[in-house]
Scaffold this motif. Structure first.
Motif, PDB file in Angstrom:
ATOM      1  N   TYR A   1     -13.936 -17.978  42.258  1.00 58.55           N
ATOM      2  CA  TYR A   1     -14.107 -16.995  41.172  1.00 58.55           C
ATOM      3  C   TYR A   1     -12.966 -15.989  41.211  1.00 58.55           C
ATOM      4  N   GLU A   2     -12.568 -15.619  42.424  1.00 55.85           N
ATOM      5  CA  GLU A   2     -11.501 -14.634  42.590  1.00 55.85           C
ATOM      6  C   GLU A   2     -10.175 -15.139  42.015  1.00 55.85           C
ATOM      7  N   SER A   3      -9.937 -16.453  42.106  1.00 53.08           N
ATOM      8  CA  SER A   3      -8.664 -17.011  41.632  1.00 53.08           C
ATOM      9  C   SER A   3      -8.503 -16.914  40.121  1.00 53.08           C
ATOM     10  N   LEU A   4      -9.588 -16.749  39.400  1.00 61.76           N
ATOM     11  CA  LEU A   4      -9.500 -16.628  37.942  1.00 61.76           C
ATOM     12  C   LEU A   4      -8.784 -15.338  37.533  1.00 61.76           C
ATOM     13  N   ALA A   5      -8.741 -14.364  38.433  1.00 59.71           N
ATOM     14  CA  ALA A   5      -8.057 -13.099  38.149  1.00 59.71           C
ATOM     15  C   ALA A   5      -6.611 -13.112  38.617  1.00 59.71           C
ATOM     16  N   ASP A   6      -6.160 -14.217  39.183  1.00 64.49           N
ATOM     17  CA  ASP A   6      -4.777 -14.327  39.666  1.00 64.49           C
ATOM     18  C   ASP A   6      -3.818 -14.426  38.483  1.00 64.49           C
ATOM     19  N   PRO A   7      -2.656 -13.768  38.552  1.00 65.26           N
ATOM     20  CA  PRO A   7      -1.681 -13.814  37.447  1.00 65.26           C
ATOM     21  C   PRO A   7      -1.279 -15.223  37.018  1.00 65.26           C
ATOM     22  N   LYS A   8      -1.393 -16.206  37.917  1.00 67.18           N
ATOM     23  CA  LYS A   8      -1.008 -17.576  37.544  1.00 67.18           C
ATOM     24  C   LYS A   8      -1.937 -18.164  36.480  1.00 67.18           C
TER      25      LYS A   8
ATOM     26  N   LYS B   1      -2.950 -16.359  33.837  1.00 59.55           N
ATOM     27  CA  LYS B   1      -2.841 -15.466  32.677  1.00 59.55           C
ATOM     28  C   LYS B   1      -2.898 -16.264  31.368  1.00 59.55           C
ATOM     29  N   GLY B   2      -3.715 -15.784  30.435  1.00 59.09           N
ATOM     30  CA  GLY B   2      -3.843 -16.436  29.137  1.00 59.09           C
ATOM     31  C   GLY B   2      -4.683 -17.696  29.129  1.00 59.09           C
ATOM     32  N   LYS B   3      -5.415 -17.932  30.225  1.00 64.01           N
ATOM     33  CA  LYS B   3      -6.171 -19.191  30.327  1.00 64.01           C
ATOM     34  C   LYS B   3      -7.693 -19.016  30.389  1.00 64.01           C
ATOM     35  N   VAL B   4      -8.177 -17.819  30.696  1.00 63.65           N
ATOM     36  CA  VAL B   4      -9.589 -17.633  31.048  1.00 63.65           C
ATOM     37  C   VAL B   4     -10.471 -17.331  29.834  1.00 63.65           C
ATOM     38  N   CYS B   5     -11.614 -18.032  29.770  1.00 67.81           N
ATOM     39  CA  CYS B   5     -12.631 -17.765  28.738  1.00 67.81           C
ATOM     40  C   CYS B   5     -13.990 -17.579  29.406  1.00 67.81           C
ATOM     41  N   THR B   6     -14.753 -16.603  28.922  1.00 68.75           N
ATOM     42  CA  THR B   6     -16.103 -16.369  29.445  1.00 68.75           C
ATOM     43  C   THR B   6     -17.009 -15.852  28.342  1.00 68.75           C
ATOM     44  N   ARG B   7     -18.269 -15.720  28.679  1.00 68.24           N
ATOM     45  CA  ARG B   7     -19.229 -15.019  27.830  1.00 68.24           C
ATOM     46  C   ARG B   7     -18.901 -13.531  27.815  1.00 68.24           C
ATOM     47  N   SER B   8     -19.661 -12.794  27.013  1.00 67.59           N
ATOM     48  CA  SER B   8     -19.540 -11.343  26.969  1.00 67.59           C
ATOM     49  C   SER B   8     -19.840 -10.734  28.345  1.00 67.59           C
ATOM     50  N   GLY B   9     -19.158  -9.638  28.635  1.00 66.56           N
ATOM     51  CA  GLY B   9     -19.399  -8.941  29.885  1.00 66.56           C
ATOM     52  C   GLY B   9     -20.773  -8.311  29.982  1.00 66.56           C
ATOM     53  N   SER B  10     -21.465  -8.179  28.864  1.00 61.43           N
ATOM     54  CA  SER B  10     -22.809  -7.593  28.884  1.00 61.43           C
ATOM     55  C   SER B  10     -23.902  -8.652  28.992  1.00 61.43           C
ATOM     56  N   HIS B  11     -23.509  -9.930  29.001  1.00 58.78           N
ATOM     57  CA  HIS B  11     -24.521 -10.988  29.099  1.00 58.78           C
ATOM     58  C   HIS B  11     -25.080 -11.036  30.516  1.00 58.78           C
ATOM     59  N   PRO B  12     -26.395 -11.266  30.670  1.00 63.75           N
ATOM     60  CA  PRO B  12     -26.997 -11.300  32.011  1.00 63.75           C
ATOM     61  C   PRO B  12     -26.327 -12.268  32.975  1.00 63.75           C
ATOM     62  N   TYR B  13     -25.823 -13.402  32.483  1.00 66.88           N
ATOM     63  CA  TYR B  13     -25.145 -14.338  33.380  1.00 66.88           C
ATOM     64  C   TYR B  13     -23.918 -13.693  34.026  1.00 66.88           C
ATOM     65  N   MET B  14     -23.142 -12.960  33.219  1.00 65.89           N
ATOM     66  CA  MET B  14     -21.961 -12.291  33.754  1.00 65.89           C
ATOM     67  C   MET B  14     -22.347 -11.129  34.654  1.00 65.89           C
ATOM     68  N   LEU B  15     -23.403 -10.413  34.277  1.00 69.35           N
ATOM     69  CA  LEU B  15     -23.849  -9.289  35.097  1.00 69.35           C
ATOM     70  C   LEU B  15     -24.323  -9.774  36.469  1.00 69.35           C
TER      71      LEU B  15
ATOM     72  N   LYS C   1     -11.228  -4.601  40.774  1.00 71.51           N
ATOM     73  CA  LYS C   1      -9.879  -5.160  40.696  1.00 71.51           C
ATOM     74  C   LYS C   1      -9.930  -6.576  40.127  1.00 71.51           C
ATOM     75  N   TRP C   2     -10.923  -7.340  40.559  1.00 72.79           N
ATOM     76  CA  TRP C   2     -11.119  -8.706  40.028  1.00 72.79           C
ATOM     77  C   TRP C   2     -11.389  -8.662  38.532  1.00 72.79           C
ATOM     78  N   ALA C   3     -12.268  -7.768  38.103  1.00 71.65           N
ATOM     79  CA  ALA C   3     -12.624  -7.662  36.685  1.00 71.65           C
ATOM     80  C   ALA C   3     -11.402  -7.297  35.837  1.00 71.65           C
ATOM     81  N   GLN C   4     -10.546  -6.413  36.357  1.00 71.82           N
ATOM     82  CA  GLN C   4      -9.313  -6.052  35.641  1.00 71.82           C
ATOM     83  C   GLN C   4      -8.407  -7.270  35.480  1.00 71.82           C
ATOM     84  N   GLY C   5      -8.320  -8.071  36.542  1.00 69.81           N
ATOM     85  CA  GLY C   5      -7.520  -9.283  36.489  1.00 69.81           C
ATOM     86  C   GLY C   5      -8.061 -10.292  35.498  1.00 69.81           C
TER      87      GLY C   5
END
Length: 347
Positions: free
Chosen positions: A150-157, A159-173, A190-194
């Motif tokens: 999960y942490e690697s999804l915030a890595d700069p490598k 960038k421009g590739k990640v898709c998720t649900r809304s940050g307010s959805h219970p799954y993300m919470l 820091k992960w969330a910012q990435g």
């Protein structure tokens, strides 16, 4: 004498009516559920066949369901509250909508980390099925080793590739709450910012939409629950077969904390008029037979070790190391999780 005789008849009739009322009440279970899967029909009908207890169902999304329970208050007819995700179960718990249940059956079959708060009187809710939160990637343009955690999804490598649900959805919470428990607030922020920096598009849609986005190439990588992935794998539709030929998945964090789990869980409502039937229903959900319905009907993993998930698709997805974080703790962390996601602009 005749008056006395009539009086006895009346008393007997009243007693019979009362007895009938009690018996009728014992044969009814009022279920409030935010699950909306047609495959659960067999689960419920089999309970009725085994026990003679008729299930009256109210089905709604979690927010309307919780609002209804609040409005009904002490007069609520709800016996069992069945919800999906730790964040939702925790909300119902802190609002005092459950009552503790002491059951040897449930305590022996449901792992301790998949139960709600227990102050010695019994747990307030129990998890009955799990889903893994996997990372789905496009086979043509993403290497699995680049998205192994999960942490690697915030890595700069990425960038421009990640898709998720809304940050307010219970799954993300819940997933963010799990990261808080494992890594702490600062590292999680820091992960969330990435993650926000790496978005391919603003968060939107459900898990199936994320998988389709990966397949189309709009997204390079996404996070989804296993049962959505398995459902598409089992589909006979040509468009789904084509989609799944373009994507693959990894079990995240296998070398470290393990894959985050999502759950379906239930508890006895605080003012349940049919408490005995409600406890029977929870114990039934922990039976090997019912656990099999979760696996085969909706592609979820049983929580009971003795239950067999005779689902070829789940078996084909392979074994994995799950995280060992208390589901109740993950739910409790959702407020901190939402604050973090709001601060970094995770819409």
């Amino acid at each position: 004498m005749k008056g006395v005789f009539n009086k006895k008849i009346i008393v007997a009739a009243v007693a019979m009516a009362a007895a009938f009322s009690v018996n009728a009440q014992e044969k009814v279970l009022n279920l409030y559920s935010s699950r909306h899967y047609q495959t659960d029909e067999q689960l419920y009908s089999n309970f009725t066949k085994q026990t003679g207890i008729k299930i009256n169902r109210i089905e709604a999304e979690d927010n309307p369901l919780l609002e209804r329970l609040r409005n009904e208050g002490k007069n609520s007819p709800a016996d069992v509250i069945l919800m999906v995700d730790a964040a939702r179960l925790w909300r119902a718990q802190i609002e005092g909508l459950f009552q503790p249940v002491k059951s040897k059956v449930l305590e022996s079959r449901i792992p301790a980390n998949l139960r709600g708060k227990d102050d010695g009187q019994g747990a307030e809710w129990f998890g009955f099925s799990t889903r893994g939160r996997i990372i789905v990637y496009n086979k043509a343009n993403v290497k699995p080793e680049d998205v192994a955690t999960y942490e690697s999804l915030a890595d700069p490598k990425n960038k421009g590739k990640v898709c998720t649900r809304s940050g307010s959805h219970p799954y993300m919470l819940s997933m963010t709450g799990s990261m808080i428990e494992r890594n702490g607030d600062a590292a999680t922020e820091k992960w969330a910012q990435g993650m926000v920096s790496n978005f391919a598009r603003p968060p939107r849609g459900g898990d199936t939409d994320q998988i389709k986005g990966v397949g189309s190439g709009e997204c390079g990588v996404a996070v989804a629950n296993t049962y959505y992935y398995a459902r598409l794998l089992r589909s006979t539709k040509p468009e789904d077969k084509e989609l799944m030929s373009k994507v693959a998945f990894v079990w995240p964090n296998q070398a470290t904390s393990g894959t985050h789990l999502n759950i379906s869980g239930a508890g006895v409502a605080k003012n349940a008029p049919n408490r005995e039937a409600a406890v029977k229903f929870l114990e039934y959900l922990a039976s090997d037979e019912a656990q099999g319905y979760f696996a085969n009907g909706n592609n979820e993993w049983p929580v009971v070790k003795s239950a067999v998930a005779a689902n070829p698709t789940l078996e084909a997805m392979g074994k994995f190391k799950p995280e060992n974080v208390s589901i109740a703790t993950i739910g409790k962390n959702q407020i901190a999780a939402q604050k973090i996601l709001d601060r970094v602009g995770y819409k």
